[in-house]
Structure formats: C-alpha cells, structure tokens
Design a protein around this motif. Structure first.
Motif, PDB file in Angstrom:
ATOM      1  N   MET A   1      32.409  70.000  -1.041  1.00 21.62           N
ATOM      2  CA  MET A   1      33.712  69.566  -0.511  1.00 21.62           C
ATOM      3  C   MET A   1      33.697  68.062  -0.298  1.00 21.62           C
ATOM      4  O   MET A   1      32.737  67.513   0.234  1.00 21.62           O
ATOM      5  CB  MET A   1      34.021  70.259   0.813  1.00 21.62           C
ATOM      6  CG  MET A   1      35.385  69.903   1.379  1.00 21.62           C
ATOM      7  SD  MET A   1      35.715  70.649   2.983  1.00 21.62           S
ATOM      8  CE  MET A   1      34.683  69.642   4.038  1.00 21.62           C
ATOM      9  N   ALA A   2      34.767  67.381  -0.737  1.00 23.11           N
ATOM     10  CA  ALA A   2      34.877  65.931  -0.601  1.00 23.11           C
ATOM     11  C   ALA A   2      36.017  65.578   0.346  1.00 23.11           C
ATOM     12  O   ALA A   2      36.974  66.336   0.515  1.00 23.11           O
ATOM     13  CB  ALA A   2      35.118  65.292  -1.964  1.00 23.11           C
ATOM     14  N   ALA A   3      35.897  64.410   0.975  1.00 19.12           N
ATOM     15  CA  ALA A   3      36.965  63.862   1.814  1.00 19.12           C
ATOM     16  C   ALA A   3      37.644  62.752   1.030  1.00 19.12           C
ATOM     17  O   ALA A   3      36.993  61.783   0.612  1.00 19.12           O
ATOM     18  CB  ALA A   3      36.402  63.333   3.122  1.00 19.12           C
ATOM     19  N   ILE A   4      38.953  62.898   0.820  1.00 15.53           N
ATOM     20  CA  ILE A   4      39.700  61.996  -0.055  1.00 15.53           C
ATOM     21  C   ILE A   4      40.929  61.477   0.682  1.00 15.53           C
ATOM     22  O   ILE A   4      41.691  62.251   1.269  1.00 15.53           O
ATOM     23  CB  ILE A   4      40.136  62.708  -1.344  1.00 15.53           C
ATOM     24  CG1 ILE A   4      38.908  63.240  -2.088  1.00 15.53           C
ATOM     25  CG2 ILE A   4      40.946  61.774  -2.241  1.00 15.53           C
ATOM     26  CD1 ILE A   4      39.258  64.132  -3.265  1.00 15.53           C
ATOM     27  N   ALA A   5      41.119  60.156   0.657  1.00 12.35           N
ATOM     28  CA  ALA A   5      42.317  59.542   1.234  1.00 12.35           C
ATOM     29  C   ALA A   5      43.275  59.166   0.122  1.00 12.35           C
ATOM     30  O   ALA A   5      42.853  58.621  -0.910  1.00 12.35           O
ATOM     31  CB  ALA A   5      41.947  58.310   2.049  1.00 12.35           C
ATOM     32  N   LEU A   6      44.546  59.447   0.313  1.00 18.28           N
ATOM     33  CA  LEU A   6      45.586  59.079  -0.651  1.00 18.28           C
ATOM     34  C   LEU A   6      46.441  57.960  -0.064  1.00 18.28           C
ATOM     35  O   LEU A   6      46.998  58.114   1.026  1.00 18.28           O
ATOM     36  CB  LEU A   6      46.471  60.280  -0.986  1.00 18.28           C
ATOM     37  CG  LEU A   6      45.796  61.519  -1.579  1.00 18.28           C
ATOM     38  CD1 LEU A   6      46.845  62.589  -1.863  1.00 18.28           C
ATOM     39  CD2 LEU A   6      45.036  61.164  -2.843  1.00 18.28           C
ATOM     40  N   PHE A   7      46.518  56.847  -0.767  1.00 13.90           N
ATOM     41  CA  PHE A   7      47.382  55.733  -0.377  1.00 13.90           C
ATOM     42  C   PHE A   7      48.555  55.724  -1.352  1.00 13.90           C
ATOM     43  O   PHE A   7      48.387  55.447  -2.543  1.00 13.90           O
ATOM     44  CB  PHE A   7      46.621  54.409  -0.431  1.00 13.90           C
ATOM     45  CG  PHE A   7      45.562  54.284   0.628  1.00 13.90           C
ATOM     46  CD1 PHE A   7      45.818  53.618   1.811  1.00 13.90           C
ATOM     47  CD2 PHE A   7      44.314  54.863   0.437  1.00 13.90           C
ATOM     48  CE1 PHE A   7      44.847  53.511   2.791  1.00 13.90           C
ATOM     49  CE2 PHE A   7      43.337  54.763   1.416  1.00 13.90           C
ATOM     50  CZ  PHE A   7      43.604  54.090   2.593  1.00 13.90           C
ATOM     51  N   VAL A   8      49.746  56.045  -0.866  1.00 16.26           N
ATOM     52  CA  VAL A   8      50.889  56.299  -1.733  1.00 16.26           C
ATOM     53  C   VAL A   8      52.002  55.305  -1.427  1.00 16.26           C
ATOM     54  O   VAL A   8      52.318  55.043  -0.258  1.00 16.26           O
ATOM     55  CB  VAL A   8      51.426  57.737  -1.532  1.00 16.26           C
ATOM     56  CG1 VAL A   8      52.457  58.067  -2.599  1.00 16.26           C
ATOM     57  CG2 VAL A   8      50.281  58.746  -1.552  1.00 16.26           C
ATOM     58  N   HIS A   9      52.612  54.766  -2.489  1.00 16.49           N
ATOM     59  CA  HIS A   9      53.785  53.909  -2.319  1.00 16.49           C
ATOM     60  C   HIS A   9      54.946  54.797  -1.886  1.00 16.49           C
ATOM     61  O   HIS A   9      55.502  55.562  -2.688  1.00 16.49           O
ATOM     62  CB  HIS A   9      54.106  53.194  -3.633  1.00 16.49           C
ATOM     63  CG  HIS A   9      55.042  52.039  -3.482  1.00 16.49           C
ATOM     64  ND1 HIS A   9      56.282  52.138  -2.877  1.00 16.49           N
ATOM     65  CD2 HIS A   9      54.920  50.729  -3.841  1.00 16.49           C
ATOM     66  CE1 HIS A   9      56.885  50.968  -2.890  1.00 16.49           C
ATOM     67  NE2 HIS A   9      56.079  50.088  -3.461  1.00 16.49           N
ATOM     68  N   ALA A  10      55.312  54.699  -0.607  1.00 20.50           N
ATOM     69  CA  ALA A  10      56.281  55.628  -0.031  1.00 20.50           C
ATOM     70  C   ALA A  10      57.693  55.459  -0.584  1.00 20.50           C
ATOM     71  O   ALA A  10      58.546  56.332  -0.376  1.00 20.50           O
ATOM     72  CB  ALA A  10      56.310  55.470   1.494  1.00 20.50           C
ATOM     73  N   ASP A  11      57.969  54.350  -1.298  1.00 20.68           N
ATOM     74  CA  ASP A  11      59.301  54.141  -1.864  1.00 20.68           C
ATOM     75  C   ASP A  11      59.384  54.533  -3.333  1.00 20.68           C
ATOM     76  O   ASP A  11      60.383  54.242  -3.998  1.00 20.68           O
ATOM     77  CB  ASP A  11      59.715  52.669  -1.706  1.00 20.68           C
ATOM     78  CG  ASP A  11      59.894  52.275  -0.251  1.00 20.68           C
ATOM     79  OD1 ASP A  11      60.316  53.142   0.534  1.00 20.68           O
ATOM     80  OD2 ASP A  11      59.592  51.115   0.101  1.00 20.68           O
ATOM     81  N   ARG A  12      58.345  55.168  -3.852  1.00 11.34           N
ATOM     82  CA  ARG A  12      58.352  55.622  -5.251  1.00 11.34           C
ATOM     83  C   ARG A  12      58.354  57.159  -5.266  1.00 11.34           C
ATOM     84  O   ARG A  12      57.311  57.779  -5.061  1.00 11.34           O
ATOM     85  CB  ARG A  12      57.149  55.076  -6.015  1.00 11.34           C
ATOM     86  CG  ARG A  12      57.184  53.565  -6.216  1.00 11.34           C
ATOM     87  CD  ARG A  12      56.007  53.114  -7.065  1.00 11.34           C
ATOM     88  NE  ARG A  12      55.993  51.677  -7.253  1.00 11.34           N
ATOM     89  CZ  ARG A  12      56.594  51.036  -8.244  1.00 11.34           C
ATOM     90  NH1 ARG A  12      57.271  51.737  -9.155  1.00 11.34           N
ATOM     91  NH2 ARG A  12      56.522  49.736  -8.347  1.00 11.34           N
ATOM     92  N   PRO A  13      59.507  57.789  -5.493  1.00 16.38           N
ATOM     93  CA  PRO A  13      59.581  59.258  -5.466  1.00 16.38           C
ATOM     94  C   PRO A  13      58.580  59.921  -6.407  1.00 16.38           C
ATOM     95  O   PRO A  13      58.018  60.971  -6.081  1.00 16.38           O
ATOM     96  CB  PRO A  13      61.028  59.551  -5.891  1.00 16.38           C
ATOM     97  CG  PRO A  13      61.783  58.301  -5.521  1.00 16.38           C
ATOM     98  CD  PRO A  13      60.825  57.173  -5.749  1.00 16.38           C
ATOM     99  N   GLU A  14      58.361  59.310  -7.585  1.00 15.38           N
ATOM    100  CA  GLU A  14      57.443  59.925  -8.535  1.00 15.38           C
ATOM    101  C   GLU A  14      56.000  59.900  -8.021  1.00 15.38           C
ATOM    102  O   GLU A  14      55.220  60.831  -8.274  1.00 15.38           O
ATOM    103  CB  GLU A  14      57.535  59.219  -9.898  1.00 15.38           C
ATOM    104  CG  GLU A  14      57.124  57.754  -9.921  1.00 15.38           C
ATOM    105  CD  GLU A  14      58.216  56.779  -9.533  1.00 15.38           C
ATOM    106  OE1 GLU A  14      58.129  55.622  -9.962  1.00 15.38           O
ATOM    107  OE2 GLU A  14      59.137  57.166  -8.801  1.00 15.38           O
ATOM    108  N   ALA A  15      55.650  58.835  -7.255  1.00 17.55           N
ATOM    109  CA  ALA A  15      54.310  58.769  -6.675  1.00 17.55           C
ATOM    110  C   ALA A  15      54.163  59.800  -5.555  1.00 17.55           C
ATOM    111  O   ALA A  15      53.109  60.434  -5.403  1.00 17.55           O
ATOM    112  CB  ALA A  15      54.032  57.368  -6.146  1.00 17.55           C
ATOM    113  N   LEU A  16      55.214  59.973  -4.756  1.00 17.93           N
ATOM    114  CA  LEU A  16      55.177  60.985  -3.701  1.00 17.93           C
ATOM    115  C   LEU A  16      55.084  62.397  -4.284  1.00 17.93           C
ATOM    116  O   LEU A  16      54.384  63.257  -3.738  1.00 17.93           O
ATOM    117  CB  LEU A  16      56.430  60.862  -2.823  1.00 17.93           C
ATOM    118  CG  LEU A  16      56.528  59.575  -1.976  1.00 17.93           C
ATOM    119  CD1 LEU A  16      57.902  59.474  -1.331  1.00 17.93           C
ATOM    120  CD2 LEU A  16      55.437  59.544  -0.910  1.00 17.93           C
TER     121      LEU A  16
END
Length: 280
Positions: A1-16
């Motif tokens: 099991m791995a611990a993974i952080a996601l940093f997402v551009h909150a203003d890009r619907p496709e990224a969300l």
C-alpha cells in the motif's frame, strides 16, 4: 500500500474529473490518498483533505494534475521531505509535466511497480532579512514596484560587490527556471539537470545587460539601493517588499526537487514543441 498526494488545478474540470477517477482506482487498490483542501472539496472528497498528515515519511508519491504552476505547488509542498513528484500535463507548455492525462493511470502503476527514474533538479534557497526563508524550483525575482520607474539593485557574489543595476528587476533562476521568466528577459536556456544559478537583468539601463551563469556554490545577494522599494516574488508567489538596504540572499538548496520520469519526451523535444521548431 502506498500513500499518494494529488495536487489538482481546482479550476480545470477535466483535471478534477481525472482526480476523482484516480481516487476511486487507487483506493480500490488499498492505497492511501490525500489532497489539499480546495481540490478535495471540488471532487467531493473533503474527507481526504489532510495533506499535512501524509507528507514526509508517510508519503510515497505526489501527483500534479495541471500545468507547470500546479507542479511548482506540488514541489514546494513535498520536496523538503524528498518525495518524488509525477506531473500530468493539463497546461500549454508542459516543461515540468511530461505525462499526458490519458496515460496517467498507467504512469502511476508504472511508478508503483518500481519502473521509473528520478531526475533531480536543483532548487534555490531564498532568504530575506526578516527571517523569511523558502526554497524554489524556478526563480526568485526582485523587481520595481512603481510603474515607469526603475529600481536600483546592487549585486554581491560570494561576499564581494559585483555591480549595481538600474533596471526593472533582477531574476535569479535555476536551470529548470531558465525557460520561464529568465528566458523572456533574454536569458540563456540551460539543460534542466545542470547545476548552476542564472542571474538575468530585466530591462537594465546599463551597457552591461547580459545574463550571468554562476557556479552552484555561489551565494548571491541582491540589495535595494535608494528610496525606491522593490517587490520580491518566488515561483509566482509574493514574499513582500524590500526598502533601502533590504536584501535577498540566494544560494542552492541542499534539498533538490525529485521528478519522476517514465521515458516520456526529453527536454530538447519539449523545446522543439514549445517553440514550433521543425526538423530540418
């Protein structure tokens, strides 16, 4: 099991949308996921907004879903702890984010299988006289505050006065940052894995208008002279202003950024694409 952080551009619907799909997929494989509060809320998973709790020894990978700006934020958050960062490109240039969105799930699986290479990039350690200290991947900028007026800046290298500039500003950049603001100001392009510091003046009122490429062991001090204040910004974030005698000290950090590469296009290919260079 791995611990993974996601940093997402909150203003890009496709990224969300991709973030939500990755969360479902990774949680289904029993991996631990965390996000900064804003994108966690945007994907409807506020329960995963506990980023600080999984940085450091508990975090195995950070994934950036956005452009180079999102990648810079991810590196800022995790680089001091040596966490590798994988960039998924939703921007236009993509110098830092080499993975395309449709291959992101496979890229993460490839990383988790151990089939990857870490590319280390130097960062700059930036210190103000008030004790503020940050490390940056691209650049530190000292620039004029008043429109239409230059600012006077003295440069000291390794404790010795070099020269002073009447200019719009000065940029201290890493090789990674050589393709950012420094490039637009006439600075050189360096291979991103080189170890060097670039000093580039912005619109200097002097005969000496060239960039300097300094050794990575150099300590650079930029001092404000006179009554015209200067603003300090690092990787697009404001650090405040400096008055007469105020200084920004720049040196190479002992904690580099660790970027994940998976055999994607190289730096020269990224340059060709970004500048529309054709094969001849």
């Amino acid at each position: 099991m791995a611990a993974i952080a996601l940093f997402v551009h909150a203003d890009r619907p496709e990224a969300l949308k991709l973030a939500a799909e990755l969360i479902d997929r990774l949680e289904g494989d029993s991996h631990q996921i965390c996000l900064p509060p804003e994108p966690a809320e945007a994907v409807g998973r506020s329960d995963l907004a506990h980023l600080e709790g999984c940085i450091g020894e508990k975090l195995d990978l950070a994934v950036s879903l956005g452009g180079d700006g999102s990648m810079l934020r991810a590196v800022t958050a995790v680089a001091d702890d040596g966490v590798p960062v994988l960039g998924v490109n939703y921007g236009s240039l993509g110098y830092l984010t080499g993975i395309q969105p449709d291959t992101a799930p496979q890229a993460i699986e490839q990383f988790l299988a151990g089939d990857y290479v870490i590319e280390e990039r130097i960062r700059l350690r930036c210190r103000l006289g008030n004790g503020t200290e940050v490390s940056v991947l691209n650049e530190a900028i000292v620039e004029k505050v008043d429109s239409g007026r230059t600012v006077n800046l003295a440069v000291h290298i390794d404790g010795e006065f070099f020269t002073s500039y009447a200019a719009d500003g000065l940029i201290a950049a890493t090789p990674t940052g050589s393709t950012a603001y420094s490039l637009s100001a006439g600075g050189p392009i360096l291979a991103p894995t080189m170890h060097a510091v670039i000093l580039t003046p912005v619109a200097p009122h002097t005969l000496f208008d060239r960039s300097l490429v300094l050794l990575p062991s150099s300590e650079l001090v930029i001092e404000v002279l006179g009554d015209r204040s200067a603003a300090v910004a690092v990787d697009g974030r404001s650090l405040g202003e400096l008055g007469d005698g105020g200084c920004l000290t720049v040196s190479v950090s002992d904690k580099p950024a660790r970027l994940v590469t998976l055999g994607q296009r190289g730096f020269h290919q990224a340059l060709k694409t970004s500048f529309g260079l054709s094969d001849r």
